[in-house]
Design a protein around this motif. Structure first.
Motif, PDB file in Angstrom:
ATOM      1  N   ILE A 145       0.864  -1.179   0.000  1.00  0.00           N
ATOM      2  CA  ILE A 145       0.000   0.000   0.000  1.00  0.00           C
ATOM      3  C   ILE A 145       0.902   1.231   0.000  1.00  0.00           C
ATOM      4  O   ILE A 145       1.778   1.354   0.863  1.00  0.00           O
ATOM      5  N   LEU A 146       0.697   2.125  -0.953  1.00  0.00           N
ATOM      6  CA  LEU A 146       1.562   3.289  -1.102  1.00  0.00           C
ATOM      7  C   LEU A 146       0.755   4.579  -1.029  1.00  0.00           C
ATOM      8  O   LEU A 146      -0.299   4.700  -1.684  1.00  0.00           O
ATOM      9  N   ILE A 147       1.268   5.531  -0.252  1.00  0.00           N
ATOM     10  CA  ILE A 147       0.620   6.822  -0.059  1.00  0.00           C
ATOM     11  C   ILE A 147       1.653   7.918  -0.313  1.00  0.00           C
ATOM     12  O   ILE A 147       2.868   7.686  -0.253  1.00  0.00           O
ATOM     13  N   ASP A 148       1.179   9.135  -0.576  1.00  0.00           N
ATOM     14  CA  ASP A 148       2.052  10.298  -0.780  1.00  0.00           C
ATOM     15  C   ASP A 148       2.988  10.055  -1.973  1.00  0.00           C
ATOM     16  O   ASP A 148       2.525   9.702  -3.038  1.00  0.00           O
ATOM     17  N   GLN A 149       4.311  10.197  -1.766  1.00  0.00           N
ATOM     18  CA  GLN A 149       5.283  10.010  -2.849  1.00  0.00           C
ATOM     19  C   GLN A 149       6.033   8.692  -2.707  1.00  0.00           C
ATOM     20  O   GLN A 149       7.146   8.539  -3.223  1.00  0.00           O
ATOM     21  N   ARG A 183       4.301   5.510  -6.718  1.00  0.00           N
ATOM     22  CA  ARG A 183       4.769   4.750  -7.866  1.00  0.00           C
ATOM     23  C   ARG A 183       5.136   3.329  -7.447  1.00  0.00           C
ATOM     24  O   ARG A 183       5.692   3.105  -6.373  1.00  0.00           O
ATOM     25  N   SER A 184       4.839   2.368  -8.339  1.00  0.00           N
ATOM     26  CA  SER A 184       5.183   0.975  -8.063  1.00  0.00           C
ATOM     27  C   SER A 184       5.591   0.291  -9.365  1.00  0.00           C
ATOM     28  O   SER A 184       4.960   0.473 -10.402  1.00  0.00           O
ATOM     29  N   ILE A 185       6.667  -0.490  -9.290  1.00  0.00           N
ATOM     30  CA  ILE A 185       7.160  -1.256 -10.438  1.00  0.00           C
ATOM     31  C   ILE A 185       7.173  -2.728 -10.046  1.00  0.00           C
ATOM     32  O   ILE A 185       7.683  -3.096  -8.996  1.00  0.00           O
ATOM     33  N   SER A 186       6.617  -3.569 -10.909  1.00  0.00           N
ATOM     34  CA  SER A 186       6.515  -4.995 -10.610  1.00  0.00           C
ATOM     35  C   SER A 186       7.070  -5.820 -11.762  1.00  0.00           C
ATOM     36  O   SER A 186       6.772  -5.552 -12.928  1.00  0.00           O
ATOM     37  N   ARG A 187       7.891  -6.838 -11.418  1.00  0.00           N
ATOM     38  CA  ARG A 187       8.506  -7.699 -12.434  1.00  0.00           C
ATOM     39  C   ARG A 187       8.368  -9.174 -12.029  1.00  0.00           C
ATOM     40  O   ARG A 187       9.339  -9.794 -11.595  1.00  0.00           O
ATOM     41  N   PRO A 188       7.200  -9.764 -12.148  1.00  0.00           N
ATOM     42  CA  PRO A 188       7.066 -11.207 -11.872  1.00  0.00           C
ATOM     43  C   PRO A 188       7.627 -12.021 -13.037  1.00  0.00           C
ATOM     44  O   PRO A 188       7.371 -11.707 -14.202  1.00  0.00           O
TER      45      PRO A 188
END
Length: 268
Positions: A145-149, A183-188
């Motif tokens: 869970i990501l909030i703000d920056q 921002r989120s980066i995912s590499r499964p």
């Protein structure tokens, strides 16, 4: 319990070994002093001998002055089970690496992770499971869970050797963004060299569904309460998998307080 008490750099090394046909539970809790400015590196080596079971819950909660880098290396042998649940909140910089070799037949590995990131916090999570023998089962579930920056990164790899027939592997990373600047980066990833396997992987990154939020509010919930209910549903999938009942109840109670406060802050 690891306490970051003084400014500087700390290195911690743990070795966890479970004997044949034995069961062990271990809780690692990392906390930090509000005044300490520290870079912390924690390394854990895990050995699950034939027929053994090891359950580990690892929690991170520290001041904004603590940056933590953690490494878990595991070896799991015939009919052994290793379960790791990883919980993180309130660390400005965190990098967590997991690498597990499933060296025995019918080995079982479960990796779960949950993170709450706010402000300028950053987290990088990598998980690699290597299937060497037949009938191995691996399960990965990581939620953020990501909030703000806040920023998160996930890199997951399941490697299946040609000899690892009948492998059953599952890998998922889901990210919930509660701010336009998060921002989120995912590499499964999978690398499969066996032809008789059952493997699936995926990732979903998105924001709160406004229609679902409206539905809850139309049933009489305030917006902060409706938000906390949705957040609770998101994290419960991980919390419900903690196999140590007392610890599970403790962390769930603490996490729900945090989620309720997040709902109020977002509304404000």
């Amino acid at each position: 319990r690891m306490t970051d008490a003084l400014a500087g750099v700390e290195h911690v090394k743990l070795v966890l070994m479970v004997d044949s046909n034995a069961t062990g539970s271990f809780v690692i809790e990392g906390i930090g002093d509000q005044l300490a400015s520290i870079v912390s590196h924690v390394s854990v080596d895990v050995f699950c001998v034939e027929g053994s079971t090891l359950k580990v819950v690892w929690s991170h909660s520290a001041s904004e002055a603590v940056s933590r880098f953690t490494t878990v290396k595991g070896r799991v042998f015939d009919e052994a089970t290793f379960k790791l649940t990883y919980l993180n909140r309130h660390l400005p910089i965190l990098r967590h690496e997991i690498a597990v070799d499933m060296e025995g037949e019918s080995a079982n590995v479960e990796l779960r992770g949950l993170s709450l990131l706010t402000g300028d916090q950053q987290m990088d999570q990598s998980a690699c499971i290597h299937h060497h023998k037949e009938n191995g089962v691996s399960y990965q579930l990581f939620k953020h869970i990501l909030i703000d920056q806040a920023k998160s990164g996930f890199t997951g790899l399941v490697y299946v050797e040609p000899e690892a027939q009948k492998t059953d592997a599952y890998q998922t990373n889901n990210n919930l963004l509660l701010s336009d600047k998060a921002r989120s980066i995912s590499r499964p990833q999978f690398e499969i060299f066996a032809d008789d396997v059952k493997c699936s992987h995926g990732s979903i990154t998105g924001q709160i569904d406004e229609e679902v939020l409206f539905y809850l509010m139309s049933r009489g919930l305030s917006k902060p309460k409706a938000l906390s209910v949705l957040l609770e549903g998101f994290v419960d999938e991980v919390l419900e998998l903690i196999d140590i009942p007392d610890i599970a109840a403790l962390y769930r109670k603490d996490m729900l307080k945090v989620l309720e406060r997040i709902g109020e802050e977002i509304e404000a």
